[in-house]
Design an enzyme around this catalytic site. Structure first.
Site, PDB file in Angstrom:
ATOM      1  N   SER A 143       0.852  -1.186   0.000  1.00  0.00           N
ATOM      2  CA  SER A 143       0.000   0.000   0.000  1.00  0.00           C
ATOM      3  C   SER A 143       0.885   1.232   0.000  1.00  0.00           C
ATOM      4  O   SER A 143       1.999   1.206   0.552  1.00  0.00           O
ATOM      5  CB  SER A 143      -0.878   0.013   1.257  1.00  0.00           C
ATOM      6  N   TYR A 157      -1.470  -0.633  10.253  1.00  0.00           N
ATOM      7  CA  TYR A 157      -1.699  -1.123   8.880  1.00  0.00           C
ATOM      8  C   TYR A 157      -0.529  -0.712   7.980  1.00  0.00           C
ATOM      9  O   TYR A 157       0.011  -1.528   7.220  1.00  0.00           O
ATOM     10  CB  TYR A 157      -3.015  -0.545   8.345  1.00  0.00           C
TER      11      TYR A 157
HETATM   12  P1  NAP Z   1     -11.675  -5.366   0.200  1.00  0.00           P
HETATM   13  O1  NAP Z   1     -12.542  -4.752  -0.848  1.00  0.00           O
HETATM   14  O2  NAP Z   1     -11.948  -5.055   1.642  1.00  0.00           O
HETATM   15  O3  NAP Z   1     -11.683  -6.950  -0.020  1.00  0.00           O
HETATM   16  C1  NAP Z   1     -10.968  -7.737   0.886  1.00  0.00           C
HETATM   17  C2  NAP Z   1     -10.907  -9.158   0.386  1.00  0.00           C
HETATM   18  O4  NAP Z   1     -10.058  -9.885   1.287  1.00  0.00           O
HETATM   19  C3  NAP Z   1     -12.248  -9.856   0.394  1.00  0.00           C
HETATM   20  O5  NAP Z   1     -12.254 -10.776  -0.667  1.00  0.00           O
HETATM   21  C4  NAP Z   1     -12.255 -10.577   1.743  1.00  0.00           C
HETATM   22  O6  NAP Z   1     -13.046 -11.761   1.743  1.00  0.00           O
HETATM   23  C5  NAP Z   1     -10.789 -10.968   1.845  1.00  0.00           C
HETATM   24  N1  NAP Z   1     -10.293 -11.198   3.201  1.00  0.00           N
HETATM   25  C6  NAP Z   1     -10.325 -10.377   4.266  1.00  0.00           C
HETATM   26  N2  NAP Z   1      -9.747 -10.964   5.331  1.00  0.00           N
HETATM   27  C7  NAP Z   1      -9.342 -12.194   4.906  1.00  0.00           C
HETATM   28  C8  NAP Z   1      -8.697 -13.288   5.538  1.00  0.00           C
HETATM   29  N3  NAP Z   1      -8.339 -13.237   6.836  1.00  0.00           N
HETATM   30  N4  NAP Z   1      -8.445 -14.396   4.793  1.00  0.00           N
HETATM   31  C9  NAP Z   1      -8.816 -14.471   3.491  1.00  0.00           C
HETATM   32  N5  NAP Z   1      -9.422 -13.464   2.845  1.00  0.00           N
HETATM   33  C10 NAP Z   1      -9.683 -12.346   3.557  1.00  0.00           C
HETATM   34  O7  NAP Z   1     -10.119  -4.998  -0.045  1.00  0.00           O
HETATM   35  P2  NAP Z   1      -9.378  -4.250  -1.278  1.00  0.00           P
HETATM   36  O8  NAP Z   1      -9.562  -2.790  -1.111  1.00  0.00           O
HETATM   37  O9  NAP Z   1      -9.714  -4.906  -2.556  1.00  0.00           O
HETATM   38  O10 NAP Z   1      -7.846  -4.535  -0.882  1.00  0.00           O
HETATM   39  C11 NAP Z   1      -7.117  -5.626  -1.387  1.00  0.00           C
HETATM   40  C12 NAP Z   1      -5.660  -5.454  -0.968  1.00  0.00           C
HETATM   41  O11 NAP Z   1      -5.162  -4.201  -1.447  1.00  0.00           O
HETATM   42  C13 NAP Z   1      -5.436  -5.446   0.546  1.00  0.00           C
HETATM   43  O12 NAP Z   1      -4.246  -6.122   0.851  1.00  0.00           O
HETATM   44  C14 NAP Z   1      -5.320  -3.969   0.867  1.00  0.00           C
HETATM   45  O13 NAP Z   1      -4.561  -3.743   2.031  1.00  0.00           O
HETATM   46  C15 NAP Z   1      -4.623  -3.463  -0.384  1.00  0.00           C
HETATM   47  N6  NAP Z   1      -4.823  -2.026  -0.606  1.00  0.00           N
HETATM   48  C16 NAP Z   1      -6.070  -1.504  -0.836  1.00  0.00           C
HETATM   49  C17 NAP Z   1      -6.204  -0.141  -1.029  1.00  0.00           C
HETATM   50  C18 NAP Z   1      -7.538   0.525  -1.280  1.00  0.00           C
HETATM   51  O14 NAP Z   1      -7.612   1.782  -1.272  1.00  0.00           O
HETATM   52  N7  NAP Z   1      -8.606  -0.210  -1.511  1.00  0.00           N
HETATM   53  C19 NAP Z   1      -5.090   0.697  -0.971  1.00  0.00           C
HETATM   54  C20 NAP Z   1      -3.848   0.132  -0.731  1.00  0.00           C
HETATM   55  C21 NAP Z   1      -3.725  -1.231  -0.550  1.00  0.00           C
HETATM   56  P3  NAP Z   1     -14.646 -11.754   2.165  1.00  0.00           P
HETATM   57  O15 NAP Z   1     -15.384 -11.220   0.953  1.00  0.00           O
HETATM   58  O16 NAP Z   1     -14.955 -13.191   2.432  1.00  0.00           O
HETATM   59  O17 NAP Z   1     -14.765 -10.855   3.348  1.00  0.00           O
END
Ligand code: NAP
Length: 248
Positions: A143, A157
């Protein structure tokens, strides 16, 4: 299958977008989720509707026994793994460090850091020429927080993503001559449900004016970088962390 990809946290957001794009590029995709089976089923349905191959695999990446069972299911149903996207990750409620409990820190580091390292360990055991594999590619989700620190919001985080950056560089060097490339993507403010899970559903839009491009990014824009790093087009790229942040 020739190209077998496991994406953790692929039921929603960046992971789901990556699953759909990777399937279009010919990967057989294992769609991991932890609780939202309906969303994971929908991703698999969409991939199959497009003629691709996909299965769901339920597991909490922070639980080693569940991770081992997930990899065993991928072995049995799709064959030997050649790609891993360590995408599952969590935030927590906005807090200062002087307010954080050990329970919060343990959850954050267990899922974001230990979960990614254990999944990478299992992937290396399958991909490495040292273990009889034929190589592969790993992409870790970091991130922009790893660079910015997220003060007053979730420094824990940010620190977990700093660990992912360092892990990426170290593992990349460790397995570079065993046929495995390891890279990371650092998304900026991306429009997904992760912000709501931290109690700030409008966070990405509220901060959009701080982005040099003056907008949030989409899950697909991050997935573009991930699938490129997985592909043969990135064949000489390893140990790299790719910012997908609109300049932030
Ligand atoms: P999201 O929309 O919250 O989706 C999270 C996903 O992870 C869902 O599929 C969830 O499954 C799964 N998950 C959560 N906890 C888990 C666990 N303990 N074991 C297995 N699966 C788990 O997240 P996102 O925004 O797409 O983010 C994806 C990645 O990008 C993360 O690593 C996040 O830190 C990183 N990131 C995101 C952003 C942003 O702005 N969105 C920015 C920087 C980095 P369920 O559907 O079953 O809950």
């Amino acid at each position: 299958m020739d190209q077998v990809l496991l994406i953790t946290g692929a039921s929603r957001g960046i992971g789901a977008a990556t699953a759909l794009q990777a399937a279009r590029r010919g990967w057989a995709v294992a769609v991991n989720y932890t609780s939202n089976s309906l969303a994971a089923d929908e991703v698999v349905r969409a991939i199959r509707a497009g003629g691709g191959t996909a299965i769901t695999v339920q597991a909490d990446v922070g639980d080693e026994a569940q991770v081992l069972a997930m990899f065993a299911k991928v072995d049995a149903k799709l064959g030997r793994l050649t790609g891993l996207v360590n995408n599952a990750g969590v935030v927590d409620m906005q807090a200062r460090v002087d307010e954080m409990s050990v329970a919060r820190l343990e959850r954050m580091l267990r899922i974001n850091v230990i979960g990614s390292i254990v999944c990478a360990r299992e992937a290396v055991r399958r991909m490495s020429t040292r273990h009889g594999g034929s190589g592969g590619a790993i992409v870790n989700l970091s991130s922009a927080a790893a660079r910015l620190g997220s003060p007053g919001q979730y420094v824990d985080y940010a620190a977990s993503k700093g660990a992912i950056d360092t892990f990426t560089v170290g593992l990349a060097k460790e397995v570079a001559d065993e046929g495995i490339r390891v890279n990371a993507v650092r998304p900026g403010l991306i429009d997904t449900e992760i912000h709501a899970s931290g109690g700030l559903p409008d966070r990405a839009f509220q901060l959009a004016s701080t982005v040099p491009m003056k907008r949030t990014g989409s899950a697909d824009e991050v997935a573009n970088g991930i699938v490129w790093l997985l592909s043969a087009e990135a064949g000489y790229v390893t140990g790299t962390v790719l910012d997908v942040t609109g300049g932030r």
